[in-house]
Design a protein around this motif. Structure first.
Motif, PDB file in Angstrom:
ATOM      1  N   UNK A 101     -31.842 -17.964  12.662  1.00 42.90           N
ATOM      2  CA  UNK A 101     -32.430 -19.305  12.678  1.00 42.90           C
ATOM      3  C   UNK A 101     -31.380 -20.287  13.182  1.00 42.90           C
ATOM      4  N   UNK A 102     -31.763 -21.531  13.497  1.00 46.96           N
ATOM      5  CA  UNK A 102     -30.854 -22.444  14.199  1.00 46.96           C
ATOM      6  C   UNK A 102     -29.486 -22.662  13.555  1.00 46.96           C
ATOM      7  N   UNK A 103     -29.403 -22.680  12.244  1.00 50.38           N
ATOM      8  CA  UNK A 103     -28.105 -22.928  11.617  1.00 50.38           C
ATOM      9  C   UNK A 103     -27.188 -21.710  11.677  1.00 50.38           C
ATOM     10  N   UNK A 104     -27.721 -20.573  12.109  1.00 50.77           N
ATOM     11  CA  UNK A 104     -26.919 -19.349  12.162  1.00 50.77           C
ATOM     12  C   UNK A 104     -26.457 -18.996  13.572  1.00 50.77           C
ATOM     13  N   UNK A 105     -26.785 -19.851  14.540  1.00 55.00           N
ATOM     14  CA  UNK A 105     -26.270 -19.674  15.905  1.00 55.00           C
ATOM     15  C   UNK A 105     -25.365 -20.856  16.210  1.00 55.00           C
ATOM     16  N   UNK A 106     -24.080 -20.587  16.378  1.00 47.59           N
ATOM     17  CA  UNK A 106     -23.106 -21.632  16.693  1.00 47.59           C
ATOM     18  C   UNK A 106     -22.758 -21.564  18.171  1.00 47.59           C
ATOM     19  N   UNK A 107     -22.618 -22.716  18.782  1.00 52.22           N
ATOM     20  CA  UNK A 107     -22.311 -22.821  20.215  1.00 52.22           C
ATOM     21  C   UNK A 107     -20.960 -23.502  20.395  1.00 52.22           C
ATOM     22  N   UNK A 108     -20.153 -22.920  21.255  1.00 55.45           N
ATOM     23  CA  UNK A 108     -18.887 -23.539  21.654  1.00 55.45           C
ATOM     24  C   UNK A 108     -19.092 -24.156  23.036  1.00 55.45           C
ATOM     25  N   UNK A 109     -19.313 -25.471  23.122  1.00 52.27           N
ATOM     26  CA  UNK A 109     -19.651 -26.094  24.413  1.00 52.27           C
ATOM     27  C   UNK A 109     -18.597 -25.917  25.494  1.00 52.27           C
ATOM     28  N   UNK A 110     -17.321 -25.875  25.116  1.00 51.48           N
ATOM     29  CA  UNK A 110     -16.255 -25.873  26.122  1.00 51.48           C
ATOM     30  C   UNK A 110     -16.205 -24.589  26.937  1.00 51.48           C
ATOM     31  N   UNK A 111     -16.485 -23.443  26.302  1.00 46.25           N
ATOM     32  CA  UNK A 111     -16.390 -22.166  27.030  1.00 46.25           C
ATOM     33  C   UNK A 111     -17.698 -21.390  27.059  1.00 46.25           C
ATOM     34  N   UNK A 112     -18.787 -22.024  26.603  1.00 45.05           N
ATOM     35  CA  UNK A 112     -20.110 -21.401  26.623  1.00 45.05           C
ATOM     36  C   UNK A 112     -20.166 -20.116  25.788  1.00 45.05           C
ATOM     37  N   UNK A 113     -19.407 -20.073  24.715  1.00 40.22           N
ATOM     38  CA  UNK A 113     -19.507 -18.920  23.816  1.00 40.22           C
ATOM     39  C   UNK A 113     -20.516 -19.238  22.717  1.00 40.22           C
ATOM     40  N   UNK A 114     -21.089 -18.199  22.117  1.00 34.86           N
ATOM     41  CA  UNK A 114     -21.927 -18.402  20.931  1.00 34.86           C
ATOM     42  C   UNK A 114     -21.449 -17.451  19.841  1.00 34.86           C
ATOM     43  N   UNK A 115     -21.754 -17.828  18.607  1.00 31.68           N
ATOM     44  CA  UNK A 115     -21.445 -16.989  17.452  1.00 31.68           C
ATOM     45  C   UNK A 115     -22.714 -16.819  16.625  1.00 31.68           C
ATOM     46  N   UNK A 116     -22.992 -15.598  16.218  1.00 28.28           N
ATOM     47  CA  UNK A 116     -24.111 -15.342  15.321  1.00 28.28           C
ATOM     48  C   UNK A 116     -23.531 -15.103  13.940  1.00 28.28           C
ATOM     49  N   UNK A 117     -23.844 -16.000  13.004  1.00 32.77           N
ATOM     50  CA  UNK A 117     -23.208 -15.960  11.688  1.00 32.77           C
ATOM     51  C   UNK A 117     -24.232 -15.664  10.586  1.00 32.77           C
ATOM     52  N   UNK A 118     -23.730 -15.601   9.359  1.00 31.28           N
ATOM     53  CA  UNK A 118     -24.509 -15.393   8.143  1.00 31.28           C
ATOM     54  C   UNK A 118     -25.300 -14.076   8.194  1.00 31.28           C
ATOM     55  N   UNK A 119     -24.565 -12.998   7.975  1.00 33.67           N
ATOM     56  CA  UNK A 119     -25.144 -11.653   7.968  1.00 33.67           C
ATOM     57  C   UNK A 119     -25.465 -11.182   6.550  1.00 33.67           C
ATOM     58  N   UNK A 120     -25.552 -12.122   5.614  1.00 33.74           N
ATOM     59  CA  UNK A 120     -25.800 -11.762   4.210  1.00 33.74           C
ATOM     60  C   UNK A 120     -27.144 -11.054   4.018  1.00 33.74           C
ATOM     61  N   UNK A 121     -28.111 -11.362   4.904  1.00 30.38           N
ATOM     62  CA  UNK A 121     -29.455 -10.806   4.749  1.00 30.38           C
ATOM     63  C   UNK A 121     -29.700  -9.629   5.698  1.00 30.38           C
ATOM     64  N   UNK A 122     -28.643  -9.124   6.294  1.00 31.34           N
ATOM     65  CA  UNK A 122     -28.787  -8.043   7.259  1.00 31.34           C
ATOM     66  C   UNK A 122     -29.257  -6.753   6.591  1.00 31.34           C
ATOM     67  N   UNK A 123     -29.870  -5.907   7.411  1.00 30.12           N
ATOM     68  CA  UNK A 123     -30.432  -4.646   6.935  1.00 30.12           C
ATOM     69  C   UNK A 123     -29.876  -3.525   7.806  1.00 30.12           C
ATOM     70  N   UNK A 124     -29.463  -2.434   7.157  1.00 28.85           N
ATOM     71  CA  UNK A 124     -28.876  -1.307   7.878  1.00 28.85           C
ATOM     72  C   UNK A 124     -29.844  -0.131   7.926  1.00 28.85           C
ATOM     73  N   UNK A 125     -30.181   0.287   9.144  1.00 32.74           N
ATOM     74  CA  UNK A 125     -31.051   1.445   9.377  1.00 32.74           C
ATOM     75  C   UNK A 125     -32.215   1.492   8.378  1.00 32.74           C
ATOM     76  N   UNK A 126     -33.085   0.487   8.424  1.00 31.25           N
ATOM     77  CA  UNK A 126     -34.161   0.386   7.426  1.00 31.25           C
ATOM     78  C   UNK A 126     -35.072   1.606   7.354  1.00 31.25           C
ATOM     79  N   UNK A 127     -35.302   2.287   8.483  1.00 30.72           N
ATOM     80  CA  UNK A 127     -36.177   3.459   8.455  1.00 30.72           C
ATOM     81  C   UNK A 127     -35.590   4.572   7.596  1.00 30.72           C
ATOM     82  N   UNK A 128     -34.252   4.645   7.552  1.00 34.74           N
ATOM     83  CA  UNK A 128     -33.588   5.694   6.767  1.00 34.74           C
ATOM     84  C   UNK A 128     -33.262   5.240   5.349  1.00 34.74           C
ATOM     85  N   UNK A 129     -32.870   3.960   5.204  1.00 38.70           N
ATOM     86  CA  UNK A 129     -32.434   3.469   3.892  1.00 38.70           C
ATOM     87  C   UNK A 129     -33.563   2.890   3.053  1.00 38.70           C
TER      88      UNK A 129
END
Length: 233
Positions: free
Chosen positions: A105-133
């Motif tokens: 969601x918007x607050x979890x994508x950070x943009x660095x305007x100077x070099x056009x980099x982005x960061x995807x943050x807040x992985x607290x709700x991430x899921x690992x291999x849901x079909x297996x786990x």
């Protein structure tokens, strides 16, 4: 350098902190260019009242909500392309490792305007291999989560891609209700983004990397050879 300390407000949320820590360390095990799009863990901590925390390197950037506040009518689709591409890049890497972010969601994508980099943050709700786990979604965002999240169906990479599509519509000044974008947005880019936000996950793209390359081709068709255009904040 600067650091940020993220600490659970309540020990009951320690599992979310530990999940984020585990995911970030797992995604960092493979050297490559994707690390520049991810938070860097320095150490994990535990407070005296047993709240879990993570010390990470501070990220210089603005999130999509801040960009939307400055450009409520939307940013240029030229800028959407590089923000979209880099987000697809890091999601493609995570998905290839079996990780679904689960709360893009918007607050979890950070943009660095100077070099056009982005960061995807807040992985607290991430899921690992849901079909297996058998893990399910841990969070619902009414405006940006895919329909299957609200319906508590199994997590899919398509769910992350739906959320990214919604974020791009939001950043372009479009309608989150109808998925329509301003007339100034090139029709080909609008169609590409709308592919991501179809109701059924079976009708959406499932491969972030494939979409990354497709968007690269689309950028050249729409705007010609790549050129760096400064993004003002």
């Amino acid at each position: 350098g600067k650091i940020v300390v993220k600490v659970a407000e309540d020990p009951a949320d320690n599992d979310l902190m530990m999940n984020e820590l585990k995911t970030l360390r797992y995604l960092a095990t493979e050297p490559g260019p994707y690390g520049k799009h991810l938070p860097q863990v320095i150490e994990d901590i535990r407070t005296q009242d047993q709240r879990a925390g993570i010390i990470m390197r501070f990220i210089e950037g603005v999130d999509l909500n801040q960009i939307h506040e400055k450009y409520p009518k939307g940013i240029s689709d030229r800028h959407i392309v590089w923000i979209f591409r880099r987000t697809l890049s890091v999601l493609g890497y995570a998905h290839s490792k079996g990780v679904v972010h689960g709360n893009v969601e918007p607050s979890h994508i950070l943009v660095s305007p100077s070099d056009h980099n982005i960061f995807l943050i807040d992985w607290a709700y991430s899921v690992y291999k849901p079909a297996a786990t058998g893990q399910g979604f841990r969070a619902v965002n009414e405006k940006f989560s895919a329909p299957e999240v609200r319906e508590k169906k199994p997590p899919l990479p398509q769910s992350d891609l739906y959320s990214v599509g919604k974020c791009m519509i939001y950043l372009l000044g479009g309608s989150l209700e109808t998925n329509q974008m301003p007339a100034e947005v090139d029709e080909r880019i609008s169609r590409f983004i709308q592919f991501f936000v179809r109701e059924s996950p079976q009708q959406r793209p499932s491969d972030a990397w494939a979409m990354y390359h497709e968007l690269d081709d689309l950028r050249e068709k729409v705007f010609g050879p790549h050129q760096f255009i400064e993004f003002q904040m």
